[in-house]
Design a protein around this motif. Structure first.
Motif, PDB file in Angstrom:
ATOM      1  N   VAL A1054      32.689 -33.360   5.055  1.00 40.33           N
ATOM      2  CA  VAL A1054      31.271 -33.563   4.718  1.00 40.33           C
ATOM      3  C   VAL A1054      30.490 -32.456   5.429  1.00 40.33           C
ATOM      4  N   LEU A1055      29.833 -31.590   4.654  1.00 35.03           N
ATOM      5  CA  LEU A1055      29.109 -30.447   5.218  1.00 35.03           C
ATOM      6  C   LEU A1055      27.606 -30.713   5.152  1.00 35.03           C
ATOM      7  N   ILE A1056      26.901 -30.322   6.212  1.00 37.51           N
ATOM      8  CA  ILE A1056      25.450 -30.543   6.296  1.00 37.51           C
ATOM      9  C   ILE A1056      24.727 -29.247   5.938  1.00 37.51           C
ATOM     10  N   GLY A1057      23.662 -29.362   5.082  1.00 29.12           N
ATOM     11  CA  GLY A1057      23.026 -28.170   4.525  1.00 29.12           C
ATOM     12  C   GLY A1057      21.882 -27.621   5.349  1.00 29.12           C
ATOM     13  N   GLU A1058      21.623 -26.321   5.174  1.00 29.32           N
ATOM     14  CA  GLU A1058      20.430 -25.687   5.713  1.00 29.32           C
ATOM     15  C   GLU A1058      19.800 -24.855   4.594  1.00 29.32           C
ATOM     16  N   LEU A1059      18.475 -24.849   4.548  1.00 30.69           N
ATOM     17  CA  LEU A1059      17.758 -24.108   3.510  1.00 30.69           C
ATOM     18  C   LEU A1059      17.792 -22.628   3.858  1.00 30.69           C
ATOM     19  N   VAL A1060      18.182 -21.802   2.893  1.00 31.44           N
ATOM     20  CA  VAL A1060      18.259 -20.353   3.123  1.00 31.44           C
ATOM     21  C   VAL A1060      16.869 -19.757   2.950  1.00 31.44           C
ATOM     22  N   LEU A1061      16.501 -18.856   3.885  1.00 30.83           N
ATOM     23  CA  LEU A1061      15.200 -18.178   3.806  1.00 30.83           C
ATOM     24  C   LEU A1061      15.114 -17.361   2.532  1.00 30.83           C
ATOM     25  N   PRO A1062      14.037 -17.523   1.740  1.00 29.88           N
ATOM     26  CA  PRO A1062      13.894 -16.641   0.568  1.00 29.88           C
ATOM     27  C   PRO A1062      13.752 -15.199   1.017  1.00 29.88           C
ATOM     28  N   SER A1063      14.053 -14.296   0.131  1.00 37.70           N
ATOM     29  CA  SER A1063      13.965 -12.873   0.488  1.00 37.70           C
ATOM     30  C   SER A1063      12.520 -12.454   0.634  1.00 37.70           C
ATOM     31  N   GLY A1064      12.365 -11.294   1.242  1.00 43.89           N
ATOM     32  CA  GLY A1064      11.032 -10.691   1.312  1.00 43.89           C
ATOM     33  C   GLY A1064      10.120 -11.334   2.330  1.00 43.89           C
ATOM     34  N   ARG A1079      22.148 -28.172  10.397  1.00 46.17           N
ATOM     35  CA  ARG A1079      23.270 -27.815   9.536  1.00 46.17           C
ATOM     36  C   ARG A1079      24.574 -28.396  10.069  1.00 46.17           C
ATOM     37  N   SER A1080      25.640 -28.090   9.331  1.00 45.07           N
ATOM     38  CA  SER A1080      26.951 -28.578   9.743  1.00 45.07           C
ATOM     39  C   SER A1080      27.265 -28.062  11.135  1.00 45.07           C
ATOM     40  N   PRO A1081      27.985 -28.863  11.932  1.00 46.06           N
ATOM     41  CA  PRO A1081      28.356 -28.395  13.277  1.00 46.06           C
ATOM     42  C   PRO A1081      29.120 -27.088  13.186  1.00 46.06           C
ATOM     43  N   SER A1082      28.888 -26.240  14.192  1.00 42.95           N
ATOM     44  CA  SER A1082      29.449 -24.886  14.139  1.00 42.95           C
ATOM     45  C   SER A1082      30.961 -24.900  14.227  1.00 42.95           C
ATOM     46  N   GLN A1083      31.517 -23.788  13.763  1.00 36.38           N
ATOM     47  CA  GLN A1083      32.971 -23.632  13.762  1.00 36.38           C
ATOM     48  C   GLN A1083      33.545 -23.818  15.163  1.00 36.38           C
ATOM     49  N   GLY A1084      32.803 -23.298  16.168  1.00 37.00           N
ATOM     50  CA  GLY A1084      33.302 -23.365  17.542  1.00 37.00           C
ATOM     51  C   GLY A1084      33.557 -24.784  17.997  1.00 37.00           C
ATOM     52  N   ARG A1085      32.630 -25.712  17.615  1.00 38.04           N
ATOM     53  CA  ARG A1085      32.807 -27.081  18.088  1.00 38.04           C
ATOM     54  C   ARG A1085      33.939 -27.766  17.355  1.00 38.04           C
ATOM     55  N   LEU A1132      20.713 -36.092  11.085  1.00 38.64           N
ATOM     56  CA  LEU A1132      20.511 -36.481  12.491  1.00 38.64           C
ATOM     57  C   LEU A1132      21.754 -37.141  13.082  1.00 38.64           C
ATOM     58  N   LEU A1133      22.564 -37.739  12.204  1.00 39.33           N
ATOM     59  CA  LEU A1133      23.780 -38.404  12.703  1.00 39.33           C
ATOM     60  C   LEU A1133      24.951 -37.438  12.814  1.00 39.33           C
ATOM     61  N   CYS A1134      25.076 -36.507  11.836  1.00 38.47           N
ATOM     62  CA  CYS A1134      26.298 -35.700  11.763  1.00 38.47           C
ATOM     63  C   CYS A1134      26.099 -34.193  11.817  1.00 38.47           C
ATOM     64  N   GLY A1135      24.835 -33.716  11.780  1.00 37.60           N
ATOM     65  CA  GLY A1135      24.618 -32.273  11.742  1.00 37.60           C
ATOM     66  C   GLY A1135      24.749 -31.636  13.115  1.00 37.60           C
ATOM     67  N   GLU A1136      24.228 -30.401  13.202  1.00 41.22           N
ATOM     68  CA  GLU A1136      24.233 -29.707  14.493  1.00 41.22           C
ATOM     69  C   GLU A1136      23.211 -30.415  15.393  1.00 41.22           C
ATOM     70  N   ASN A1137      23.522 -30.541  16.673  1.00 38.67           N
ATOM     71  CA  ASN A1137      22.665 -31.244  17.647  1.00 38.67           C
ATOM     72  C   ASN A1137      22.421 -32.703  17.255  1.00 38.67           C
ATOM     73  N   SER A1138      23.388 -33.287  16.523  1.00 41.79           N
ATOM     74  CA  SER A1138      23.229 -34.665  16.063  1.00 41.79           C
ATOM     75  C   SER A1138      23.855 -35.631  17.068  1.00 41.79           C
ATOM     76  N   LEU A1139      23.793 -36.929  16.743  1.00 44.92           N
ATOM     77  CA  LEU A1139      24.362 -37.953  17.617  1.00 44.92           C
ATOM     78  C   LEU A1139      25.881 -37.783  17.747  1.00 44.92           C
ATOM     79  N   VAL A1140      26.561 -37.538  16.624  1.00 43.42           N
ATOM     80  CA  VAL A1140      28.021 -37.372  16.661  1.00 43.42           C
ATOM     81  C   VAL A1140      28.391 -36.149  17.496  1.00 43.42           C
TER      82      VAL A1140
END
Length: 1286
Positions: A1054-1064, A1079-1085, A1132-1140
């Motif tokens: 299960v991957l958590i999304g982040e909105l990509v900055l529009p160009s310009g 977003r999804s927890p980083s690869q390092g963790r 908030l439960l599973c993303g980066e800096n989340s409870l999990v």
């Protein structure tokens, strides 16, 4: 002038300022009125001719200068009206209002009757016109012409006859509506008018009716007419506050009263008539539109109906006041004012039998159209309902029924001759209506037997009949009539007895005040605590006025958060209006100055309610509270009318020249100017006006100037609000092209100011919220407020696009322009045989490799909107297009492109239109460009049911893994509004598109495969998903393996999304843009624990505790937001800096990283061993000594563990631990499980002595922090718990 100086001392106290006579000027003859829209196809009797002010008394009053053009125009809005003896010639009554530039109002009351034309020149001119007309009709019998513009057709659709009673039979009775001077008698309209400072409608109506009756009576009145005119102009005072006054007409006395300082302000127009004309529900809806400052157009054949409804609605606004253009009767010469791109309340006279669909109005996107005669209304789209509307309507209905009025919603009013009804004027019709009323409605008991005898007697006697018609409401006895004939005032036989007419007037006054109290009570309830939210930051008035524009005067977000949920759609719009802003301004200014009278009454009521503790128990409750002061409010009026406080001087003979103004029946005499232009030198009652009263009036004038005088306060008061002040009333006295151009220029300036204020407000509010999300301060905007601001921007754009239209097409001017543009571009594209021009949107290099760039196309965005079957109207399509462009940050660019086709703009718009003012247009586009600094989801969040195409791109890490896999991959995309369901990805394909009902903001992607084939392992870097309509692109980082025997053995993640900055977006925009979603927890963790050793990612215990605290805080804040604005809890439960993530760090602290049998060890392995120990201990019986609660907790942990372990999903060990944390948080079990895990002997083998898990105080702190989540009901996304059977 002596009259003026004499009168000026009486400024606060004179009942009437002017007596005016309007009609035909025999010297200038028949002048066609071009401004009123000349139509030569109409018969001459139906045409519009100019009227003139024939006389006015006095010549001028210094505190209220006479505006001759305005008075003439409003006394006879359609000019002179001609009739012959074959036509109906019933007298008519109507009122009007003149609003001056400083906001002060003057009222006019007009009695129009028909007088025989004695001038042979006028009669022969009319005959000549008829001969010409007949010749033209013969020549052009077959041709029919259409008017050149919508405004001309609007003018020609209006008729000069404003009597709803004028029947078609009259035209049939004259062969072809012809006039022959040898055979026919010609009549022309004449108007008698009183100009007064206050709306004493009933009193003025009765005075003018008596004046007319004296003219048509067989015998001359007791005194010359000058005596009565002089009396009402100079000798009748205004009633004092809280007092009643009796003065004398020609045949009978007239009573009026004025509310006291603690009561609702004076309102004499009959509300019962307004309710019966529209119906209760319709009137409440129009009232709501007025509160929300929409454009309101009243439409009726009858001027008095227009005035009754307009004044009725504005009266009900207490304690607020209408701040914009207010023209209850729009003269035909001012039809261009319907083009005004501002909120307005205007009344338009309709032609008998005119079809509403033929009425072409410049703009209808935000218009409330009120067809009074047909008892119907047309409301704008997206219209919020008034709070507790059903109960409110019920209470109003009960009040009406208690007074014997039918409350049929929208039902035609009965032919009851109420004081405000159209035809209640002296004559046969009034008499028959009176008798019908007595026979029909079961109220015969109101009349004494003697009076019924009189009524019967009157039916046969023409002279008495005329007198009775005049004195509709009186119980006249024969003795009194004889006395009146002799010119002697007959005294009532018994001073205590009220006549039937007075009783009816009393009933109407009581009904008026009770209906108004019901409305006022709603505001007292809704705004009982408004003072708590007023922000008073300035130390003195001068500094407040200087910094007014920069100041926030009212804490809107806190106020809305304190209101019941059902009230919010209405209140969020209402607190953005100018009338609310003015109300709050008056409140703040009351610190330094005397309170504005309406505010004073309102505050007193709130204090009284608080004293009786009415508000406290109902805080935040939407429970309806009925008005509790109906009886006492009616009693106050009854006491005043039953017991007259003052009686004015009787009319008396004046020092006049004998022989002038000779009485001639049916003709209004020429009055002697000398006696009427000069007031009395000493007036007792003038000097009696109390000091307090003078002080109050002086203060009122000062505050009006302070609040409304543009010269003094243009630089101070909020610029957006000065627009309404500038254009309160069209200037009626000068209609030259230069003045019209200047008015339009004011509109252009006002629209630009409004655009600047709106965009600034949207930015400030939105950025304020982002600052909160970044950790600064408190939130100042809610989703509801944001929606309100965007709806307000849509309204502004519609008003800008409808300003100066050449020809109106469709209800939305903006959408009409877009359609013209689309047709033109598609035609050019076909000619060039190439696709319509499109502009490439530049993308950031890192995402452009993965995701093909989305083309920016105005036409393409229009096609998206056109394909949405959910939107049925042009107004809806225009609003959807604005929202889509705003969300895509292309609004300014698209509009610039639309306006770049100058030939098209010139074709569609007049020279003075806003869109053809180059400099203002550039500034306007620049203000809209500033909105690109923030992220809006105003399209995605509103159109939740539409189908949207999505594009998915999967990006593998090619260096470490196969770009392709032999297994069968699948994906499931989830958002705040739902998920796509599992979709198989074709083999060896990394990109796919799918159509799905709007998912809202995207939150998670589930990615997995079935582990088939030789190359089943797959290392995925991320998944990209784009909404192909809005262009929003989300990145779902993964950075982990999917495959058996690698990483944690997971086949799906299960991957958590982040909105990509529009160009310009440059750095400045990026610095202030909306923060990214988590977003999804980083690869390092998420790579195995052993790989963490030797890295810098290890956190110390303080950092870990802080991380847990922040994660829990985020979840608590989430639940404190309104439900519609919470966003995704999964993040908030599973993303980066989340409870999990925070709990994993906690469990990793001090975890022994040695490999057992060369296998990677995961936290799940520790949980597995602990559960195995518990289960074995339970079987052996070691747990018997523990408490029952402990046993239950053990069983629940084992049960949940086994349910997760036995799921058919291959979610890997880290995925299983994540699920256990989520389920434990949801079911409030997490704090109970932790002590069990710590007490297991396994902990000694797998954790160091220094581990946080083995420190009792740290553990207790963690448990207490987690227990704070027990107050909230956590619901897990379906993508997380799929396949778990608990």
């Amino acid at each position: 002038m002596s009259g003026t100086s004499a009168g000026s001392a009486a400024a606060p106290c004179r009942f009437a300022h002017y007596f005016v006579i309007c009609g035909i000027d025999t010297e200038t003859g028949l002048e066609p009125d071009e401004l009123a829209g000349e139509n030569f196809e109409q018969s001459p009797l139906k045409r519009t001719f100019k009227s003139k002010v024939l006389a006015r008394y006095p010549e001028n009053v210094e505190w209220n200068p006479f505006d001759q053009d305005a008075v003439n125009m409003l006394c006879m809005p359609k000019g002179l009206s001609f009739r012959t003896q074959a036509d109906q010639r019933e007298p008519q009554f109507h009122s009007f209002i003149i609003t001056k530039e400083d906001g002060s109002r003057t009222y006019g009351f007009v009695h129009t009757f028909y007088e025989e034309v004695t001038s042979p020149q006028i009669c022969s001119a009319m005959q000549t016109l008829y001969q010409m007309h007949n010749a033209e009709q013969t020549n052009a019998a077959s041709s029919s012409s259409s008017s050149s513009s919508s405004m001309d057709s609007l003018a020609s659709s209006l008729d000069d006859g404003y009597s709803p009673t004028s029947s078609s039979s009259s035209s049939l009775s004259r062969a072809a509506g012809s006039y022959d001077s040898s055979r026919d008698t010609l009549y022309v309209s004449k108007a008698l008018c009183l100009i007064t400072p206050m709306p004493f409608m009933h009193a003025c109506r009765r005075f003018l009716a008596q004046m007319h009756s004296a003219v048509i009576a067989a015998t001359a009145p007791p005194l010359p007419l000058e005596s009565y005119v002089y009396n009402i102009l100079y000798e009748v005072p205004l009633p004092a506050l809280g007092r009643s006054l009796k003065f004398h007409g020609i045949y009978e006395s007239i009573v009026c009263q004025r509310p006291g300082p603690g009561e609702l302000p004076l309102a004499d127009f009959p509300l019962a008539e307004a309710f019966s004309l529209l119906g209760v529900e319709n009137l409440v809806q129009v009232f709501t539109c007025t509160l929300l400052e929409m454009q309101i157009l009243l439409y009726s054949q009858d001027y008095q109906r227009l005035m009754t409804v307009a004044e009725g609605i504005t009266t009900l606004l207490f304690p607020f006041q209408w701040q914009h253009v207010y023209v209850p009767i729009l003269p035909a010469s001012l039809l261009h004012f319907l083009d005004a791109p501002v909120p307005y309340l205007m009344g338009l006279q309709s032609k008998e039998g005119t079809d509403r669909s033929k009425l072409e109005l410049p703009q209808e996107a935000n218009l409330c159209f009120v067809d009074i005669d047909n008892h119907s209304i047309e409301l704008p789209e997206d219209f919020p309902q008034f709070p507790n509307k059903t109960e409110f309507i019920q209470e109003l209905t009960e009040v009406l029924l208690s007074f014997g009025f039918s409350a049929n919603t929208g039902a035609p009013p009965r032919t009851r001759s109420s004081p405000g009804s159209t035809s209640s004027t002296p004559g046969r019709e009034r008499k028959s209506a009176t008798l019908r009323q007595l026979e029909d409605d079961g109220r015969n008991g109101n009349l004494a037997g003697e009076e019924l005898v009189v009524l019967e007697l009157l039916q046969g006697n023409a002279t008495l009949e005329r007198l009775q018609a005049l004195t509709k409401r009186t119980g006249v006895t024969v003795a009194r009539v004889e006395a009146l004939r002799a010119g002697v005032k007959g005294q009532p036989t018994d001073g205590g007895n009220q006549t039937g007419g007075e009783e009816e007037e009393l009933r109407n006054a009581k009904l008026n005040v009770q209906l108004r109290e019901v409305f006022a009570s709603r505001f007292t309830t809704m705004f009982a605590d408004y003072e708590s939210f007023v922000i008073q930051s300035a130390p003195d008035l001068e500094s407040w006025l200087t910094n007014r524009e920069q100041m926030h005067n009212f804490d809107k977000a806190s106020f809305l958060s304190d209101q019941p949920e059902p009230y919010l759609p209405f209140l969020s719009h209402f607190i953005e209006t100018q009338m609310f802003a003015t109300f709050i301004d008056n409140k703040i200014m009351s610190q330094w100055e005397e309170k504005e009278p309406m505010l004073h009454v309102f505050d007193t009521r709130i204090d009284k309610a608080r004293l009786y503790n009415i508000r406290a128990p109902s805080l935040r409750s939407s429970c309806y509270q009925r008005c509790s002061i109906l009886k006492e409010s009616a009693q106050a009026i009854e006491q005043r009318l039953m017991k007259i406080d003052h009686t004015a001087i009787h009319p008396h003979l004046l020092d006049m020249k004998i022989g002038q103004g000779k009485y001639e029946q049916g003709f209004f005499p020429k009055l002697q100017t000398e006696v009427l232009n000069t007031g009395p030198s000493n007036n007792k009652w003038c000097h009696k006006a109390t000091t307090a009263q003078r002080r109050k009036d002086r203060h009122r004038q000062q505050t009006e100037h302070l609040t409304l005088d543009n010269d003094l306060k243009e630089k101070y008061m909020q610029e957006a609000r000065s627009l309404g002040k500038n254009l309160r009333q069209p200037k009626l006295s000068d209609l030259s092209p230069a003045v019209i151009a200047q008015t339009n220029w004011k509109f252009v300036e006002g629209l630009l100011k409004e655009c600047r204020m709106k965009t600034k407000r949207m930015l400030v509010e939105k950025m304020g919220r982002e600052a909160v999300e970044l950790g600064h301060g408190e939130a100042s905007i809610t989703g509801l407020e944001e929606n309100t601001l965007i709806a307000s921007l849509c309204d502004l754009l519609e008003r800008i696009w409808s300003h100066g239209l050449q020809v109106k097409q469709g209800k939305s001017a903006l959408w009409s322009h877009l359609l013209h543009y689309q047709a033109r571009e598609e035609m050019l594209a076909q000619q060039a045989d190439s696709p319509a021009p499109r502009f490439l949107e530049r993308r950031k290099s890192d995402s452009s490799i993965a995701m093909p760039s989305l083309r920016v196309s105005l036409i393409q965005d229009m096609r998206h909107i056109q394909s949405m079957s959910e939107i049925k109207t042009d107004v809806g399509r225009a609003r959807a297009w604005i929202r889509l462009s705003l969300e895509k940050k292309l609004l300014s660019q698209h509009l610039k492109q639309l306006l770049s086709r100058q030939a098209l703009t010139k074709k569609l718009y007049k020279r003075y239109a806003f869109l053809r003012c180059e400099e203002e247009k550039e500034q306007f586009l620049f203000h809209l460009l500033s909105l690109n600094a923030v992220d809006y989801f105003c399209f995605t969040s509103v159109f939740t049911t539409i189908m949207i195409p999505y594009r998915v791109v999967i990006i593998p890490i090619k260096k470490l893994s196969n770009a392709m896999t032999t297994s069968n991959p699948w994906v499931c995309v989830s958002g705040e509004l739902g998920d796509s369901g599992i979709m198989q990805i074709p083999k060896n394909v990394l990109e796919m598109t799918f159509d799905c009902q709007n998912l809202g903001k995207l939150t998670t992607v589930q990615l997995g495969h079935d582990n088939a084939g030789l190359l089943a392992k797959w290392l995925v870097d991320c998944v990209m998903v784009r909404n192909e309509i809005t262009g929003h692109t989300y990145r779902f980082p993964c950075g982990r393996w999917l495959g058996k025997g690698v990483d944690d053995g997971s086949l799906e993640r299960v991957l958590i999304g982040e909105l990509v900055l529009p160009s310009g977006e440059d750095d400045s925009a990026r610095a202030c843009r909306t923060p990214p979603l988590q977003r999804s927890p980083s690869q390092g963790r998420r790579i195995s624990i052993t790989s963490l050793t030797g890295r810098d990612t290890k956190l110390n215990s303080a950092q870990i505790q802080e991380g847990i605290g922040e994660a829990v805080n985020s979840i608590i804040k989430h639940f404190h937001k309104p439900e519609k604005e919470r966003g995704s809890l999964t993040v908030l439960l599973c993303g980066e800096n989340s409870l999990v993530a925070a709990l994993e760090q906690f469990f990793h602290h001090g975890f022994k990283s040695a490999r057992l049998f060369q296998k990677t060890v995961f936290v799940w392995d520790f949980v597995e061993k602990a559960v195995a120990y518990m289960e074995s201990a339970d079987q052996v019986g070691d747990l018997q000594e523990t408490t029952e609660a402990m046993k239950m907790t053990c069983q629940s942990l084992c049960h949940y563990f086994n349910a997760i372990n036995s799921t058919s999903r291959n979610i890997g060990k880290d995925g299983k631990f994540q699920l256990l944390v989520c389920l434990g948080a949801r079911d409030r079990l997490l704090p109970q499980w932790l002590p069990l895990l710590v007490e297991c002997p396994v902990i000694l083998q797998m954790y160091e002595d220094t581990a946080m898990l083995r420190d009792p105080s740290t553990l207790n702190t963690l448990i207490s922090v987690l227990e704070t989540l027990h107050d909230f009901s956590i619901t897990l996304e379906a993508s997380l718990v799929k396949g778990i059977n608990l």
